[in-house]
Design an enzyme around this catalytic site. Structure first.
Site, PDB file in Angstrom:
ATOM      1  N   PHE A 132       0.867  -1.179   0.000  1.00  0.00           N
ATOM      2  CA  PHE A 132       0.000   0.000   0.000  1.00  0.00           C
ATOM      3  C   PHE A 132       0.901   1.225   0.000  1.00  0.00           C
ATOM      4  O   PHE A 132       1.689   1.429   0.923  1.00  0.00           O
ATOM      5  CB  PHE A 132      -0.911   0.044   1.229  1.00  0.00           C
ATOM      6  CG  PHE A 132      -1.818   1.247   1.239  1.00  0.00           C
ATOM      7  CD1 PHE A 132      -3.055   1.204   0.629  1.00  0.00           C
ATOM      8  CD2 PHE A 132      -1.417   2.435   1.838  1.00  0.00           C
ATOM      9  CE1 PHE A 132      -3.886   2.327   0.615  1.00  0.00           C
ATOM     10  CE2 PHE A 132      -2.236   3.561   1.830  1.00  0.00           C
ATOM     11  CZ  PHE A 132      -3.473   3.502   1.216  1.00  0.00           C
ATOM     12  N   ASP A 216       9.553   2.724   1.221  1.00  0.00           N
ATOM     13  CA  ASP A 216       8.428   3.490   1.752  1.00  0.00           C
ATOM     14  C   ASP A 216       8.449   3.301   3.272  1.00  0.00           C
ATOM     15  O   ASP A 216       8.007   2.279   3.801  1.00  0.00           O
ATOM     16  CB  ASP A 216       7.133   2.959   1.134  1.00  0.00           C
ATOM     17  CG  ASP A 216       5.880   3.619   1.682  1.00  0.00           C
ATOM     18  OD1 ASP A 216       5.933   4.198   2.782  1.00  0.00           O
ATOM     19  OD2 ASP A 216       4.829   3.522   1.029  1.00  0.00           O
ATOM     20  N   LYS A 245       3.530  10.670   7.968  1.00  0.00           N
ATOM     21  CA  LYS A 245       2.863  10.283   9.211  1.00  0.00           C
ATOM     22  C   LYS A 245       3.483  10.941  10.438  1.00  0.00           C
ATOM     23  O   LYS A 245       3.230  12.094  10.734  1.00  0.00           O
ATOM     24  CB  LYS A 245       2.803   8.757   9.326  1.00  0.00           C
ATOM     25  CG  LYS A 245       1.789   8.122   8.368  1.00  0.00           C
ATOM     26  CD  LYS A 245       1.538   6.678   8.685  1.00  0.00           C
ATOM     27  CE  LYS A 245       0.523   6.038   7.751  1.00  0.00           C
ATOM     28  NZ  LYS A 245      -0.858   6.498   7.985  1.00  0.00           N
TER      29      LYS A 245
END
Length: 386
Positions: A132, A216, A245
């Site tokens: 994802f 990532d 984040k």
């Protein structure tokens, strides 16, 4: 306004892309949240690994209050000290190259994809099953999940999906490959740790073909796994990585960080963002990065992660526990469905967790969590009968 009034506003005016739980949070501190009725909750999701420093960390609050009263935005056509200092701190804490600041994880991954294609024009991008990387078009094209991709086809071409296998990866990577893009731990699909063998195979394949290895680290970074960046525990150093984040300490930010080889691939005008690196958010990110770099905190993440994993394994309906540090998931046996358990934890036990699928619950508390709070979370989950 009451919760019912907010729900009426949502029905009338909010595009229905979220399935919200029937709770309105109004305040947070550390690992705790309070709803509009004054009820206290234990937060073991941290805004999906955003609040690694905890809710309303005093240093973040002080920094933002100071900066917002002096300067909030001028665009990247001019210099501001926080953006330049943050770029330096990120590069020096990791790959030693250069940094592009942006506003989110998906935007950071878009920048990474463009960087790889700028370095090798027209090259394909290898991604893994279960990945994802975001919901914007390039990031979505790198996210091989039929339910997310199908309604928005045609997608960006040139993405190749391979199994989480070293042999499959080595076969797929060739001289036409621009990049291998991967999460060291696949977060949104259930906290699946990619094996060291697979990560080393990715490094070898990229070295052999000249492709870029891009990690990532949007969910794994900023201390979540027990080191500032997850790649540090494996020893496989990527050519570039993305962060977001937790980087902003609760405020929206993203970053593409390169190593030396890719540092000067982008040229003036190749990429940009209006709000990226704004002084208020960059100031907060500098503080969050400093807090999450503390060796004592990182050691506690590893210790408390083991404590949490051990406690979760004792629950009668838990079939498996996996993850690293304070990035954990539990697989449930056939008696329990994960969305139902997460909802019951919220409404019955005032514990915030979330389901990543029908049989998996994710737990990612703030890194400032205590031993007592770890044990409380396990006890609250244990109080839910199958």
């Amino acid at each position: 306004m009451s919760l019912a009034e907010l729900q009426r506003l949502e029905t009338a005016h909010a595009i229905p892309t979220y399935v919200r739980n029937p709770v309105e949070f109004v305040r947070g501190a550390g690992c705790r949240l309070w709803d509009a009725e004054g009820n206290e909750y234990l937060d073991f999701l941290a805004g999906i690994s955003v609040l690694n420093v905890g809710h309303c960390h005093p240093r973040i609050v002080e920094t933002v209050r100071d900066q917002v009263g002096r300067l909030t935005h001028v665009t990247n056509l001019y210099y501001t000290e926080p953006a330049m200092k943050l770029s330096a701190a990120l590069a020096e804490s990791s790959l030693g190259g250069k940094v592009f600041l942006c506003n989110s994880g998906a935007e950071a991954n878009e920048a990474a994809i463009k960087l790889a294609r700028r370095a090798r024009p027209g090259g394909k991008v290898i991604v893994f099953e279960g990945a994802f990387h975001g919901r914007t078009y390039g990031a979505l094209s790198a996210t091989p999940q039929e339910t997310k991709q199908a309604p928005f086809a045609p997608l960006v071409p040139g993405f190749v999906v391979v199994p989480r296998s070293a042999d499959a990866l080595s076969t797929a990577v060739d001289s036409d490959t621009a990049a291998v893009l991967l999460e060291p731990i696949q977060g949104e699909t259930g906290i699946h740790v990619l094996s060291d063998e697979l990560l080393w195979a990715a490094r070898e394949a990229c070295d052999r073909t000249g492709a870029a290895l891009v990690f990532d680290e949007i969910q794994t970074g900023m201390g979540r796994t027990g080191t500032l960046w997850a790649y540090e525990q494996i020893g496989v150093v990527p050519d570039a990585m993305t962060s977001a984040k937790a980087l902003g300490g609760g405020l929206p930010i993203g970053a593409l960080v390169t190593g030396p080889r890719l540092a000067d691939v982008f040229q003036a005008g190749d990429h940009g963002s209006t709000f990226a690196g704004g002084p208020m958010i960059a100031s907060a990110a500098l503080v969050a990065l400093e807090i999450c770099s503390d060796p004592a905190l990182l050691e506690r993440v590893r210790t408390l992660g083991e404590r949490l994993a051990t406690g979760l394994a004792t629950l009668p309906y838990v079939a498996a526990v996996r993850g690293r540090g304070l990035m954990l998931a539990i697989d449930l046996d056939e008696r329990v469905d994960a969305p139902g358990l997460a909802r019951r934890a919220l409404l019955e036990q005032r514990l915030v967790v979330n389901a990543t699928g029908p049989a998996t619950v994710r737990l990612e508390p703030p890194l400032v969590v205590s031993e007592v709070e770890i044990d409380q979370a396990v006890a609250r989950l244990g109080a839910i009968s199958p």
